[in-house]
Write a protein that holds these residues in place. Sequence first.
Motif, PDB file in Angstrom:
ATOM      1  N   ALA A 519      -6.785   6.504 -16.285  1.00  0.00           N
ATOM      2  CA  ALA A 519      -5.661   7.345 -16.716  1.00  0.00           C
ATOM      3  C   ALA A 519      -4.470   6.500 -17.156  1.00  0.00           C
ATOM      4  O   ALA A 519      -3.428   7.046 -17.541  1.00  0.00           O
ATOM      5  N   GLY A 520      -4.600   5.189 -17.049  1.00  0.00           N
ATOM      6  CA  GLY A 520      -3.511   4.317 -17.465  1.00  0.00           C
ATOM      7  C   GLY A 520      -2.692   3.762 -16.315  1.00  0.00           C
ATOM      8  O   GLY A 520      -1.696   3.057 -16.531  1.00  0.00           O
ATOM      9  N   VAL A 521      -3.085   4.072 -15.077  1.00  0.00           N
ATOM     10  CA  VAL A 521      -2.382   3.543 -13.906  1.00  0.00           C
ATOM     11  C   VAL A 521      -2.679   2.055 -13.772  1.00  0.00           C
ATOM     12  O   VAL A 521      -3.838   1.630 -13.856  1.00  0.00           O
ATOM     13  N   LYS A 522      -1.647   1.245 -13.560  1.00  0.00           N
ATOM     14  CA  LYS A 522      -1.821  -0.203 -13.496  1.00  0.00           C
ATOM     15  C   LYS A 522      -2.288  -0.679 -12.121  1.00  0.00           C
ATOM     16  O   LYS A 522      -3.092  -1.593 -12.008  1.00  0.00           O
ATOM     17  N   SER A 523      -1.774  -0.062 -11.065  1.00  0.00           N
ATOM     18  CA  SER A 523      -2.077  -0.557  -9.714  1.00  0.00           C
ATOM     19  C   SER A 523      -2.383   0.596  -8.766  1.00  0.00           C
ATOM     20  O   SER A 523      -1.799   1.683  -8.868  1.00  0.00           O
ATOM     21  N   VAL A 524      -3.304   0.335  -7.830  1.00  0.00           N
ATOM     22  CA  VAL A 524      -3.644   1.296  -6.783  1.00  0.00           C
ATOM     23  C   VAL A 524      -3.574   0.570  -5.451  1.00  0.00           C
ATOM     24  O   VAL A 524      -4.125  -0.528  -5.292  1.00  0.00           O
ATOM     25  N   LEU A 525      -2.916   1.175  -4.492  1.00  0.00           N
ATOM     26  CA  LEU A 525      -2.745   0.577  -3.170  1.00  0.00           C
ATOM     27  C   LEU A 525      -3.356   1.496  -2.119  1.00  0.00           C
ATOM     28  O   LEU A 525      -2.965   2.657  -1.994  1.00  0.00           O
ATOM     29  N   LEU A 526      -4.344   0.969  -1.396  1.00  0.00           N
ATOM     30  CA  LEU A 526      -5.000   1.738  -0.338  1.00  0.00           C
ATOM     31  C   LEU A 526      -4.440   1.317   1.012  1.00  0.00           C
ATOM     32  O   LEU A 526      -4.471   0.137   1.371  1.00  0.00           O
ATOM     33  N   ILE A 527      -3.931   2.285   1.765  1.00  0.00           N
ATOM     34  CA  ILE A 527      -3.346   2.019   3.081  1.00  0.00           C
ATOM     35  C   ILE A 527      -4.395   2.262   4.159  1.00  0.00           C
ATOM     36  O   ILE A 527      -5.012   3.328   4.213  1.00  0.00           O
ATOM     37  N   GLY A 528      -4.603   1.280   5.015  1.00  0.00           N
ATOM     38  CA  GLY A 528      -5.569   1.414   6.102  1.00  0.00           C
ATOM     39  C   GLY A 528      -5.066   2.329   7.199  1.00  0.00           C
ATOM     40  O   GLY A 528      -3.909   2.768   7.206  1.00  0.00           O
ATOM     41  N   PRO A 529      -5.920   2.613   8.180  1.00  0.00           N
ATOM     42  CA  PRO A 529      -5.541   3.547   9.262  1.00  0.00           C
ATOM     43  C   PRO A 529      -4.486   2.971  10.189  1.00  0.00           C
ATOM     44  O   PRO A 529      -4.395   1.759  10.396  1.00  0.00           O
ATOM     45  N   LEU A 530      -3.695   3.859  10.736  1.00  0.00           N
ATOM     46  CA  LEU A 530      -2.751   3.505  11.793  1.00  0.00           C
ATOM     47  C   LEU A 530      -3.481   3.476  13.133  1.00  0.00           C
ATOM     48  O   LEU A 530      -4.514   4.155  13.305  1.00  0.00           O
ATOM     49  N   PRO A 531      -2.967   2.737  14.115  1.00  0.00           N
ATOM     50  CA  PRO A 531      -3.504   2.925  15.470  1.00  0.00           C
ATOM     51  C   PRO A 531      -3.237   4.358  15.927  1.00  0.00           C
ATOM     52  O   PRO A 531      -2.190   4.928  15.613  1.00  0.00           O
ATOM     53  N   GLN A 532      -4.197   4.945  16.613  1.00  0.00           N
ATOM     54  CA  GLN A 532      -4.054   6.323  17.075  1.00  0.00           C
ATOM     55  C   GLN A 532      -4.312   6.383  18.577  1.00  0.00           C
ATOM     56  O   GLN A 532      -5.008   5.533  19.139  1.00  0.00           O
ATOM     57  N   TRP A 533      -3.761   7.428  19.197  1.00  0.00           N
ATOM     58  CA  TRP A 533      -3.755   7.533  20.657  1.00  0.00           C
ATOM     59  C   TRP A 533      -4.285   8.890  21.109  1.00  0.00           C
ATOM     60  O   TRP A 533      -4.057   9.903  20.459  1.00  0.00           O
ATOM     61  N   GLN A 534      -4.981   8.909  22.216  1.00  0.00           N
ATOM     62  CA  GLN A 534      -5.516  10.139  22.785  1.00  0.00           C
ATOM     63  C   GLN A 534      -4.889  10.384  24.157  1.00  0.00           C
ATOM     64  O   GLN A 534      -4.867   9.479  24.987  1.00  0.00           O
TER      65      GLN A 534
END
Length: 641
Positions: A519-534
Amino acid sequence: MKFRKDINGLRAIAVIAVVLFHFNPAWMPGGFAGVDVFFVISGFLMTSIIFRGIEQENFSILKFYVARANRIIPALALLCFVMLIFGWFYLTSLDYESLGKHVTSSILFFSNIVYWQESGYFSPASNEKWLLHTWSLSVEWQFYIIYPLLLVIMKKFMAVRLMKGLVLICAILGFVYCVIATFKWPNSSYYLLTTRAWEMMIGGVACLYPISLRENRKKLVEWTGMILVVLSYIYISKEDAWPGYLALFPVLGAFLIIQANRSNSIITNNRVFQCLGAWSYSIYLWHWPFVVAIYSFSLSETFVYLGITLSIIFGYLSNRYIEKANFRKDFSNIHHIIKCKPIIFLLIVSSLGGYIYYQSGIDTSIRRGASTPQAKFLTTYTIASSEKGRFDSYWLKCNSYTSLTHNNDLNIAPICLTSKGEGGVFLWGDSHAEALSLGLRTLLKPMGIPFYQKTSAGCKPSLNDSKMKMAVFRKSCIHSNKLALESIYKLKPQLVILAQSMAHDETQWVEIVTKIKSAGVKSVLLIGPLPQWQPSLPKVMIKPIHWTSNENFINDAGLDVTLIELDSIMKNRFADAKLEYISLIDELCRLNTGKYYCRVKVNSGKLFQVDYGHLSDEGSLFVVNEILADKVIGLLTNTNN
């Protein structure tokens, strides 16, 4: 009716499966199907009582109801009363208010409807509901109310033979409806009588159409049924649509075991299973609060074994001293029913639960659970984690699920996707992506960089139709992802940021990135998971070991280490790829002497997250400013050069 040792043993097989599944799903992934086995048993016993009375022309609906009340209500009322006492001392006002509602709905037997309206049975939120398991008792009681009434009415118009045939036909039609409804309305199908009645009617069919078998054939039929039940416990899991067509396997298995009628079976007629079968109702009642306690207080695995042991002990005591109590049965008319002690228990407990609910959990200093600093702390974060508390900072006006549930349409606020000039940043994902919104907007606004957002609760980025079970989530997710992609093609942002809560390894990131860049987008940034709590970070923090500590990083049994393992998988997968992947785990967690210590507070002392994993306002600003800012600005700068 003669006592059936095989059925009593089958009860044990059912309750063992349910208990093991609830304490540790890995032990028996399909153990929840034990409830379906219970339904078959209940249908068999109820049908035998009703039809014997009808054929002998001495069936009394009033006596039937009283007998059911004497059997079910006392033990349930005791459990509910004990939970209210426990909640008085240990639950916050919001949790106590919720418990009051659940006590009332449980003892009045409509909790299945309440839980259906609140969340899915397998959702994380369900692990904090102390009486969730009573949904099945509500289904049974609703069946007890309707089933004999219909049969008595039918007797006035048709012969018993035709009535039996109609039960068989209704069981078959009920199964067909169950299969269709589970596909179309999965959440309601799990909880409601309409998709569970056929299981009890299959038990009725086993009673009305007994099969005469030789002893060697009985053993074959029993073993076939046992294999079906056990395989259901092992190979079915909570990932499967339930009840649906798969429920036929444990239901048919229970049907065959009942038909085999082997009183001398070594499987069902052994001392251990006979005891557990006799105690099964009370074991079922008491086991779930122990499960919730372990989850809520993030207790170690040792407490799982203790919880199972206590479930059996409490089940035995409840059976001996409550279930076996000799309550009056002979009431001449409906007006005397108030003298029935179980009904009195029901009225007292339901009134207490209702009062607690309407008094908003008795949020006063007279109640210890509401007056402690820990309780006030939890209340603050419960409000912060609510939809209202997150609406502005998360830009929930861009959330398709919120729009659909609040306004009954999928229209979002125009500002979310209205062009603000060339380039810019586009945020795409679920509610955990939304958690980055405040930080990103705060970073980009002074620089005049356009910001766009298309998110939807529980909806990970995808190019394909959503496979989510709940219709409302599926509908909003399909729309959200389609609109996100269309908007990216139209707006042509410089940078697209993708984020989701978990299951990053299941998303087709390469295909998504390829599509975005076309679509013409120059950059894509994938964010990994945060630590999560139960069950949640605030509840972890009120433990004595953490409450008085000023540490920003802690180790706790409530930390979900599977997400740390997931992050490692993602880093290895994209180590040499062009996709930009940022590991938040690397930035927020430290490994020390074999244990992970993860950030729980920002420098101001505020909690990093408001619930199990969603960022607080301070957490959002911290993640963006301290972890993402250089990468985001660098990508925007590089695309401009």
